[in-house]
Write a protein that holds these residues in place. Structure first.
Motif, PDB file in Angstrom:
ATOM      1  N   THR A 242     -35.448   9.739  48.776  1.00 36.51           N
ATOM      2  CA  THR A 242     -35.650  10.580  49.979  1.00 36.51           C
ATOM      3  C   THR A 242     -37.164  10.857  50.263  1.00 36.51           C
ATOM      4  OG1 THR A 242     -33.468  11.225  50.233  1.00 36.51           O
ATOM      5  CG2 THR A 242     -35.103  12.425  51.445  1.00 36.51           C
ATOM      6  N   PRO A 243     -37.664  11.407  49.322  1.00 34.46           N
ATOM      7  CA  PRO A 243     -39.355  11.767  49.533  1.00 34.46           C
ATOM      8  C   PRO A 243     -40.105  10.618  49.675  1.00 34.46           C
ATOM      9  CG  PRO A 243     -38.334  12.914  47.976  1.00 34.46           C
ATOM     10  CD  PRO A 243     -37.406  11.983  47.920  1.00 34.46           C
ATOM     11  N   PHE A 244     -40.038   9.757  48.826  1.00 33.86           N
ATOM     12  CA  PHE A 244     -41.124   8.735  48.838  1.00 33.86           C
ATOM     13  C   PHE A 244     -40.425   7.371  49.211  1.00 33.86           C
ATOM     14  CE2 PHE A 244     -39.625   7.613  44.661  1.00 33.86           C
ATOM     15  CZ  PHE A 244     -39.924   8.674  43.951  1.00 33.86           C
ATOM     16  N   ASP A 245     -39.696   6.859  50.191  1.00 40.48           N
ATOM     17  CA  ASP A 245     -38.926   5.680  50.389  1.00 40.48           C
ATOM     18  C   ASP A 245     -38.782   4.759  49.000  1.00 40.48           C
ATOM     19  OD1 ASP A 245     -38.736   6.672  52.756  1.00 40.48           O
ATOM     20  OD2 ASP A 245     -40.900   6.345  53.581  1.00 40.48           O
ATOM     21  N   ILE A 246     -39.834   3.817  49.217  1.00 38.26           N
ATOM     22  CA  ILE A 246     -39.859   2.777  48.096  1.00 38.26           C
ATOM     23  C   ILE A 246     -41.211   2.587  47.627  1.00 38.26           C
ATOM     24  CG2 ILE A 246     -39.576   0.152  47.578  1.00 38.26           C
ATOM     25  CD1 ILE A 246     -37.522   0.103  49.839  1.00 38.26           C
ATOM     26  N   LEU A 247     -41.298   2.847  46.173  1.00 38.16           N
ATOM     27  CA  LEU A 247     -42.717   2.854  45.632  1.00 38.16           C
ATOM     28  C   LEU A 247     -42.374   1.766  44.607  1.00 38.16           C
ATOM     29  CD1 LEU A 247     -43.659   6.324  45.176  1.00 38.16           C
ATOM     30  CD2 LEU A 247     -44.768   4.761  46.631  1.00 38.16           C
ATOM     31  N   PRO A 248     -43.559   0.737  44.516  1.00 36.95           N
ATOM     32  CA  PRO A 248     -43.569  -0.077  43.168  1.00 36.95           C
ATOM     33  C   PRO A 248     -43.980   0.649  42.068  1.00 36.95           C
ATOM     34  CG  PRO A 248     -45.006  -0.771  45.003  1.00 36.95           C
ATOM     35  CD  PRO A 248     -44.510   0.690  45.165  1.00 36.95           C
ATOM     36  N   VAL A 249     -43.250   0.146  40.658  1.00 39.54           N
ATOM     37  CA  VAL A 249     -43.776   0.856  39.389  1.00 39.54           C
ATOM     38  C   VAL A 249     -44.825  -0.110  38.902  1.00 39.54           C
ATOM     39  CG1 VAL A 249     -42.924   1.587  37.326  1.00 39.54           C
ATOM     40  CG2 VAL A 249     -41.425   1.965  39.309  1.00 39.54           C
ATOM     41  N   ARG A 250     -45.780   0.648  38.767  1.00 40.80           N
ATOM     42  CA  ARG A 250     -47.120  -0.341  38.030  1.00 40.80           C
ATOM     43  C   ARG A 250     -47.234  -0.157  36.603  1.00 40.80           C
ATOM     44  NH1 ARG A 250     -53.259  -0.687  40.154  1.00 40.80           N
ATOM     45  NH2 ARG A 250     -54.084  -2.103  38.573  1.00 40.80           N
ATOM     46  N   TYR A 251     -47.161   1.024  36.293  1.00 43.25           N
ATOM     47  CA  TYR A 251     -46.997   1.235  34.708  1.00 43.25           C
ATOM     48  C   TYR A 251     -45.837   2.198  33.988  1.00 43.25           C
ATOM     49  CZ  TYR A 251     -51.944   0.875  35.654  1.00 43.25           C
ATOM     50  OH  TYR A 251     -53.251   0.070  36.315  1.00 43.25           O
ATOM     51  N   ILE A 252     -45.356   1.710  33.000  1.00 42.05           N
ATOM     52  CA  ILE A 252     -44.188   2.368  32.328  1.00 42.05           C
ATOM     53  C   ILE A 252     -44.552   2.481  31.044  1.00 42.05           C
ATOM     54  CG2 ILE A 252     -42.952   0.201  32.532  1.00 42.05           C
ATOM     55  CD1 ILE A 252     -40.301   2.137  32.667  1.00 42.05           C
ATOM     56  N   ASP A 253     -44.458   3.649  30.384  1.00 38.09           N
ATOM     57  CA  ASP A 253     -44.956   3.928  29.190  1.00 38.09           C
ATOM     58  C   ASP A 253     -46.451   3.176  28.805  1.00 38.09           C
ATOM     59  OD1 ASP A 253     -42.919   5.418  28.997  1.00 38.09           O
ATOM     60  OD2 ASP A 253     -41.729   4.328  27.762  1.00 38.09           O
ATOM     61  N   GLY A 254     -47.171   2.981  29.662  1.00 36.12           N
ATOM     62  CA  GLY A 254     -48.339   2.518  29.387  1.00 36.12           C
ATOM     63  C   GLY A 254     -48.341   0.878  29.620  1.00 36.12           C
ATOM     64  N   HIS A 255     -47.329   0.395  29.992  1.00 42.59           N
ATOM     65  CA  HIS A 255     -47.144  -1.174  29.991  1.00 42.59           C
ATOM     66  C   HIS A 255     -47.508  -1.460  31.481  1.00 42.59           C
ATOM     67  CE1 HIS A 255     -45.882  -1.655  25.982  1.00 42.59           C
ATOM     68  NE2 HIS A 255     -44.908  -0.962  26.288  1.00 42.59           N
ATOM     69  N   GLU A 256     -48.169  -2.208  31.745  1.00 40.73           N
ATOM     70  CA  GLU A 256     -48.398  -2.662  33.239  1.00 40.73           C
ATOM     71  C   GLU A 256     -47.321  -3.873  33.719  1.00 40.73           C
ATOM     72  OE1 GLU A 256     -51.905  -3.586  36.504  1.00 40.73           O
ATOM     73  OE2 GLU A 256     -52.438  -3.765  34.234  1.00 40.73           O
ATOM     74  N   LEU A 257     -47.125  -3.662  34.872  1.00 45.07           N
ATOM     75  CA  LEU A 257     -45.782  -4.614  35.392  1.00 45.07           C
ATOM     76  C   LEU A 257     -46.817  -5.198  36.619  1.00 45.07           C
ATOM     77  CD1 LEU A 257     -42.408  -2.478  35.526  1.00 45.07           C
ATOM     78  CD2 LEU A 257     -43.473  -4.136  33.807  1.00 45.07           C
ATOM     79  N   ASN A 258     -45.776  -6.384  37.114  1.00 46.74           N
ATOM     80  CA  ASN A 258     -46.463  -7.180  38.263  1.00 46.74           C
ATOM     81  C   ASN A 258     -46.013  -6.700  39.653  1.00 46.74           C
ATOM     82  OD1 ASN A 258     -48.172  -9.441  39.051  1.00 46.74           O
ATOM     83  ND2 ASN A 258     -46.246 -10.483  39.527  1.00 46.74           N
ATOM     84  N   SER A 259     -45.453  -5.472  39.722  1.00 51.96           N
ATOM     85  CA  SER A 259     -44.527  -4.863  40.936  1.00 51.96           C
ATOM     86  C   SER A 259     -45.586  -5.102  42.085  1.00 51.96           C
ATOM     87  CB  SER A 259     -44.288  -3.566  40.619  1.00 51.96           C
ATOM     88  OG  SER A 259     -43.584  -3.391  39.622  1.00 51.96           O
TER      89      SER A 259
END
Length: 285
Positions: A242-259
């Motif tokens: 609800t607060p932020f609609d849709i957000l890409p996840v760029r980093y997770i536990d220090g790993h970078e994704l291609n989102s």
């Protein structure tokens, strides 16, 4: 664990049991005292003075109550008081409205809004994982131990700073949802979500499902460990709430994704935004 009714309030007044009370009143201060009552709540994104997807939030609130205490919920009364509060607070409010319900009380107030700026929509967010199995995930009530664990994780910092969201994993290490959002994983052009019985069925998630269809995406139900996700160099993730609609996840536990570079994710974002805009226009008629 007991928890207060009032959390992260904004503004000089609240509505409590149908009455307008000052934020510096003794009655308001009592709302900061932990209560042993079972506490149900919904946090609504308000844009242009319109609570987004209001009817869905109230349906979930009623479902949560039915799952534990099963008392009568005055939906029409909550609607009337919420709109009266918004009109009183700011008719063009852009923020977060919090509705808190117990068997004997109703509290309505504006709360601090974790609304991201355009940079996060474009570049994505930093996240950390937390091993936590939800109890009765479809029921939204306060649980102090969970809130404490999540707050501790938000206080951690890595090379990309503090996390914007905490991603929960089950006991097998499979990612299934965010601490305040639903999680989606894109692998080989397919969008995956955890099964409905594993997660809190987010209000925004219902509209994301529609946006997925309009964007031509294929949805499947499944959960993956982080190691499994990272095997795909083009793996992408996004969270919705609800607060932020849709957000890409760029980093997770220090790993970078291609989102941030995923075309399908961008299409989903645009489709969702149109759905939200159409809702506001219809509600203002």
């Amino acid at each position: 664990m007991a928890y207060p009714l009032l959390e992260s309030p904004v503004g000089s007044f609240y509505y409590y049991d149908g009455n307008k009370i000052s934020s510096d009143s003794q009655e308001a201060k009592q709302l900061l005292v932990p209560t042993d009552e079972v506490t149900y709540y919904e946090t609504l994104r308000v844009k242009c003075g319109i609570p987004l997807f209001f009817e869905d939030h109230l349906a979930r609130l009623r479902k949560s109550v039915a799952g534990i205490e099963n008392f009568e919920v005055d939906i029409n009364g909550i609607i009337d008081q919420s709109y009266a509060f918004i009109k009183d607070f700011d008719p063009d409010l852009d923020g977060s409205l919090r509705i808190v319900l117990t068997k004997s009380h109703l509290l309505i107030h504006v709360c601090e809004a974790n609304i991201p700026g355009e940079k996060l929509f474009e570049e994505g967010i930093n996240s950390l994982t937390l091993k936590w199995e939800r109890v009765a995930p479809n029921i939204k009530v306060f649980r102090g131990d969970y809130k404490a664990a999540v707050a501790s994780k938000f206080g951690e910092k890595n090379e990309y700073g503090n996390p914007y969201e905490v991603i929960l994993t089950d006991n097998e290490g499979r990612l299934y949802e965010g601490s305040k959002s639903n999680l989606f994983v894109i692998l080989d052009g397919v969008v995956y979500s955890a099964p409905d019985d594993k997660i809190l069925l987010g209000i925004t998630r219902n509209r994301v499902m529609k946006a997925l269809s309009e964007a031509g995406a294929t949805l499947k139900y499944g959960m993956f460990t982080l190691d499994e996700i990272l095997k795909d160099k083009n793996a992408s993730m996004f969270v919705s709430s609800t607060p932020f609609d849709i957000l890409p996840v760029r980093y997770i536990d220090g790993h970078e994704l291609n989102s941030c570079n995923n075309d399908l994710l961008r299409k989903i974002q645009h489709s969702y935004q149109r759905i939200a805009d159409d809702y506001i226009v219809a509600a203002k008629r």
